[in-house]
Scaffold this active site. Structure first.
Site: not given
Ligand code: GRF
Length: 189
Positions: A14, A85, A102, A104, A140
């Site tokens: 998060g 995820m 999103n 990425h 993506d």
């Molecule tokens: C990040 O690197 C984001 O780009 C990817 O998953 C990771 C999530 O990290 N989709 P967080 O939960 O926001 O710390």
């Protein structure tokens, strides 16, 4: 000033959620974070939501996520995926077109999919980065909103690269969200 209502979908740590919430508290923000939705009851991001007094819900299983989540999104204008995820089904992606975004951890179109930082290291790339993009049914691949390159040094490994990229994610994702909100608000006036 009318602010657009945002829901953030998470599955884990998060840190992007936190940066989006923090920036939404700024006086000139065009959005307010109304809801955090997790598909993982143990996501650390749920603690961040609570700390910031943002309502959250979590689902125990990923099954039928899209149909079960609909009722919570009635007043929502924009959905941000932040380390979420799960691939949302194409019906959902189409319904939320231009309102679903999103972040990425690569400079798209390079290194799509899982473990993007590891892919970049293994490919011996000289740079990677991060991309905020619209979500479409193809993973993506939606239109880029903002991107930032990050240099990969010889001494970098997946962990060090991930850290460097994350710093940039936290900068571009809130900016991308404001850009999307501005576009939607302009369309409405
Ligand atoms: C990040 O690197 C984001 O780009 C990817 O998953 C990771 C999530 O990290 N989709 P967080 O939960 O926001 O710390």
């Amino acid at each position: 000033m009318k602010k657009l209502k945002v829901a953030i979908f998470i599955s884990g740590r998060g840190s992007n959620l936190e940066s989006l919430i923090k920036s939404s508290f700024k006086k000139r923000s065009l959005v307010e974070v109304q809801l955090v939705i997790s598909n993982n009851s143990k996501a650390k991001g749920l603690v961040i939501a609570k700390k910031n007094k943002i309502p959250s819900i979590h689902f125990i299983s990923k099954k039928n996520f899209e149909s079960r989540v609909i009722k919570y999104l009635k007043n929502i204008d924009i959905i941000c995926l932040a380390g979420f995820m799960q691939v949302l089904d194409s019906k959902f992606a189409r319904k939320w077109r231009w309102r679903l975004i999103n972040i990425h951890p690569s400079y798209l179109p390079d290194f799509k999919g899982l473990n993007a930082q590891d892919q970049a290291i293994k490919a011996k790339a000289i740079y990677s980065g991060c991309s905020a993009h619209y979500v479409t049914p193809k993973i993506d691949s939606g239109k880029i909103i903002l991107q930032k390159k990050v240099k990969i040094l010889k001494k970098d490994n997946t962990e060090s690269l991930s850290k460097k990229i994350l710093i940039e994610e936290h900068k571009i994702y809130p900016r991308a969200l404001q850009m999307v909100a501005k576009k939607i608000l302009n369309r409405q006036t």
